[in-house]
Design a protein around this motif. Sequence first.
Motif, PDB file in Angstrom:
ATOM      1  N   LYS A  51       0.834  -1.206   0.000  1.00  0.00           N
ATOM      2  CA  LYS A  51       0.000   0.000   0.000  1.00  0.00           C
ATOM      3  C   LYS A  51       0.871   1.259   0.000  1.00  0.00           C
ATOM      4  O   LYS A  51       0.628   2.193  -0.771  1.00  0.00           O
ATOM      5  CB  LYS A  51      -0.920  -0.001   1.221  1.00  0.00           C
ATOM      6  CG  LYS A  51      -1.826   1.199   1.319  1.00  0.00           C
ATOM      7  CD  LYS A  51      -2.701   1.137   2.551  1.00  0.00           C
ATOM      8  CE  LYS A  51      -3.549   2.397   2.669  1.00  0.00           C
ATOM      9  NZ  LYS A  51      -4.360   2.397   3.878  1.00  0.00           N
ATOM     10  N   LYS A  52       1.893   1.290   0.860  1.00  0.00           N
ATOM     11  CA  LYS A  52       2.781   2.457   0.934  1.00  0.00           C
ATOM     12  C   LYS A  52       3.615   2.591  -0.341  1.00  0.00           C
ATOM     13  O   LYS A  52       3.832   3.696  -0.828  1.00  0.00           O
ATOM     14  CB  LYS A  52       3.698   2.374   2.157  1.00  0.00           C
ATOM     15  CG  LYS A  52       2.967   2.474   3.476  1.00  0.00           C
ATOM     16  CD  LYS A  52       2.315   3.818   3.636  1.00  0.00           C
ATOM     17  CE  LYS A  52       1.590   3.899   4.974  1.00  0.00           C
ATOM     18  NZ  LYS A  52       0.828   5.133   5.118  1.00  0.00           N
ATOM     19  N   LYS A  54       2.747   1.716  -3.317  1.00  0.00           N
ATOM     20  CA  LYS A  54       1.862   2.252  -4.353  1.00  0.00           C
ATOM     21  C   LYS A  54       1.602   3.741  -4.134  1.00  0.00           C
ATOM     22  O   LYS A  54       1.609   4.517  -5.097  1.00  0.00           O
ATOM     23  CB  LYS A  54       0.541   1.487  -4.395  1.00  0.00           C
ATOM     24  CG  LYS A  54      -0.412   2.014  -5.467  1.00  0.00           C
ATOM     25  CD  LYS A  54      -1.434   1.012  -5.862  1.00  0.00           C
ATOM     26  CE  LYS A  54      -2.418   1.488  -6.891  1.00  0.00           C
ATOM     27  NZ  LYS A  54      -1.958   2.409  -7.889  1.00  0.00           N
ATOM     28  N   GLN A  55       1.404   4.146  -2.891  1.00  0.00           N
ATOM     29  CA  GLN A  55       1.195   5.572  -2.599  1.00  0.00           C
ATOM     30  C   GLN A  55       2.409   6.394  -3.040  1.00  0.00           C
ATOM     31  O   GLN A  55       2.259   7.450  -3.658  1.00  0.00           O
ATOM     32  CB  GLN A  55       0.974   5.796  -1.098  1.00  0.00           C
ATOM     33  CG  GLN A  55      -0.403   5.434  -0.614  1.00  0.00           C
ATOM     34  CD  GLN A  55      -0.534   5.678   0.894  1.00  0.00           C
ATOM     35  OE1 GLN A  55       0.380   5.388   1.660  1.00  0.00           O
ATOM     36  NE2 GLN A  55      -1.675   6.211   1.293  1.00  0.00           N
ATOM     37  N   VAL A  56       3.585   5.900  -2.718  1.00  0.00           N
ATOM     38  CA  VAL A  56       4.807   6.624  -3.054  1.00  0.00           C
ATOM     39  C   VAL A  56       4.999   6.686  -4.566  1.00  0.00           C
ATOM     40  O   VAL A  56       5.284   7.748  -5.124  1.00  0.00           O
ATOM     41  CB  VAL A  56       6.031   5.988  -2.359  1.00  0.00           C
ATOM     42  CG1 VAL A  56       7.331   6.546  -2.906  1.00  0.00           C
ATOM     43  CG2 VAL A  56       5.954   6.191  -0.853  1.00  0.00           C
ATOM     44  N   THR A  57       4.845   5.562  -5.255  1.00  0.00           N
ATOM     45  CA  THR A  57       5.044   5.572  -6.710  1.00  0.00           C
ATOM     46  C   THR A  57       3.970   6.393  -7.414  1.00  0.00           C
ATOM     47  O   THR A  57       4.270   7.090  -8.380  1.00  0.00           O
ATOM     48  CB  THR A  57       5.087   4.147  -7.290  1.00  0.00           C
ATOM     49  OG1 THR A  57       3.904   3.443  -6.929  1.00  0.00           O
ATOM     50  CG2 THR A  57       6.315   3.394  -6.790  1.00  0.00           C
ATOM     51  N   ASP A  58       2.739   6.333  -6.930  1.00  0.00           N
ATOM     52  CA  ASP A  58       1.681   7.167  -7.506  1.00  0.00           C
ATOM     53  C   ASP A  58       2.009   8.652  -7.324  1.00  0.00           C
ATOM     54  O   ASP A  58       1.805   9.461  -8.229  1.00  0.00           O
ATOM     55  CB  ASP A  58       0.324   6.858  -6.878  1.00  0.00           C
ATOM     56  CG  ASP A  58      -0.257   5.532  -7.341  1.00  0.00           C
ATOM     57  OD1 ASP A  58       0.284   4.929  -8.302  1.00  0.00           O
ATOM     58  OD2 ASP A  58      -1.252   5.077  -6.726  1.00  0.00           O
ATOM     59  N   PHE A  59       2.533   8.995  -6.149  1.00  0.00           N
ATOM     60  CA  PHE A  59       2.915  10.378  -5.875  1.00  0.00           C
ATOM     61  C   PHE A  59       4.032  10.815  -6.818  1.00  0.00           C
ATOM     62  O   PHE A  59       3.987  11.907  -7.380  1.00  0.00           O
ATOM     63  CB  PHE A  59       3.355  10.526  -4.414  1.00  0.00           C
ATOM     64  CG  PHE A  59       3.725  11.932  -4.045  1.00  0.00           C
ATOM     65  CD1 PHE A  59       2.754  12.853  -3.685  1.00  0.00           C
ATOM     66  CD2 PHE A  59       5.051  12.347  -4.059  1.00  0.00           C
ATOM     67  CE1 PHE A  59       3.092  14.159  -3.344  1.00  0.00           C
ATOM     68  CE2 PHE A  59       5.407  13.639  -3.731  1.00  0.00           C
ATOM     69  CZ  PHE A  59       4.421  14.549  -3.371  1.00  0.00           C
ATOM     70  N   GLU A  72       8.951  14.577   1.725  1.00  0.00           N
ATOM     71  CA  GLU A  72       7.584  14.332   1.254  1.00  0.00           C
ATOM     72  C   GLU A  72       7.330  12.835   1.078  1.00  0.00           C
ATOM     73  O   GLU A  72       6.282  12.325   1.481  1.00  0.00           O
ATOM     74  CB  GLU A  72       7.341  15.024  -0.094  1.00  0.00           C
ATOM     75  CG  GLU A  72       7.307  16.521  -0.050  1.00  0.00           C
ATOM     76  CD  GLU A  72       7.126  17.110  -1.429  1.00  0.00           C
ATOM     77  OE1 GLU A  72       5.992  17.545  -1.733  1.00  0.00           O
ATOM     78  OE2 GLU A  72       8.106  17.125  -2.201  1.00  0.00           O
ATOM     79  N   LEU A  76       4.882  10.284   3.322  1.00  0.00           N
ATOM     80  CA  LEU A  76       3.865   9.405   2.731  1.00  0.00           C
ATOM     81  C   LEU A  76       3.979   7.981   3.265  1.00  0.00           C
ATOM     82  O   LEU A  76       2.974   7.324   3.519  1.00  0.00           O
ATOM     83  CB  LEU A  76       4.011   9.366   1.207  1.00  0.00           C
ATOM     84  CG  LEU A  76       3.342  10.456   0.408  1.00  0.00           C
ATOM     85  CD1 LEU A  76       3.725  10.330  -1.061  1.00  0.00           C
ATOM     86  CD2 LEU A  76       1.839  10.406   0.560  1.00  0.00           C
ATOM     87  N   ALA A  77       5.212   7.523   3.414  1.00  0.00           N
ATOM     88  CA  ALA A  77       5.455   6.162   3.888  1.00  0.00           C
ATOM     89  C   ALA A  77       5.438   6.070   5.408  1.00  0.00           C
ATOM     90  O   ALA A  77       5.519   4.975   5.965  1.00  0.00           O
ATOM     91  CB  ALA A  77       6.794   5.663   3.356  1.00  0.00           C
ATOM     92  N   GLU A  78       5.351   7.225   6.068  1.00  0.00           N
ATOM     93  CA  GLU A  78       5.347   7.298   7.533  1.00  0.00           C
ATOM     94  C   GLU A  78       6.614   6.686   8.129  1.00  0.00           C
ATOM     95  O   GLU A  78       6.575   5.913   9.082  1.00  0.00           O
ATOM     96  CB  GLU A  78       4.085   6.641   8.109  1.00  0.00           C
ATOM     97  CG  GLU A  78       2.810   7.315   7.658  1.00  0.00           C
ATOM     98  CD  GLU A  78       1.551   6.611   8.119  1.00  0.00           C
ATOM     99  OE1 GLU A  78       1.642   5.510   8.691  1.00  0.00           O
ATOM    100  OE2 GLU A  78       0.469   7.173   7.901  1.00  0.00           O
TER     101      GLU A  78
END
Length: 153
Positions: A51-52, A54-59, A72, A76-78
């Motif tokens: 999930k993280k 994907k969030q990072v690559t999408d960003f 940043e 996102l990855a906390e």
Amino acid sequence: MFRHQINDTDWYDKHNILAIEQFTDTILVSVLQSLELKNTRRIITGGLSPKKAKQVTDFIHGNFSRQILLSELADLAELSEYHFCRMFKLNFAQTPQRYLMSIRIEYAKMALETSEHSLAQIALLCGFANQSHFGRNFKQHVGVTPSLYRRQI
């Protein structure tokens, strides 16, 4: 250890901030480890959760045309910036800076193939500081200059 990478980096180029942050964090941790204050050397396992990741690559894909800070991505990855870099590299076998550059190069290749924009316009659209920065990185990754790549198509 980092001499080769540091020598090749343009420290005054504001678009290298992500790489510079990675270098400085890694050097700081190496110095702390060499002081042997605490044995922090462990086998690194895991990586970013799907999930993280994907969030990072999408960003990165959504913001490749602007300067992206390491903080940043780590937020996102906390994770801390240093730990994020380590986990990112486990997932993608490359640093966040190299991943970002590969995304920019891929978009630039598509733009060279499909648009009539000038090289300077493509450079700015893809997040490069200028045409020279674009040409240098493009040739390093693709093996030919952007203009030669466009002529070959």
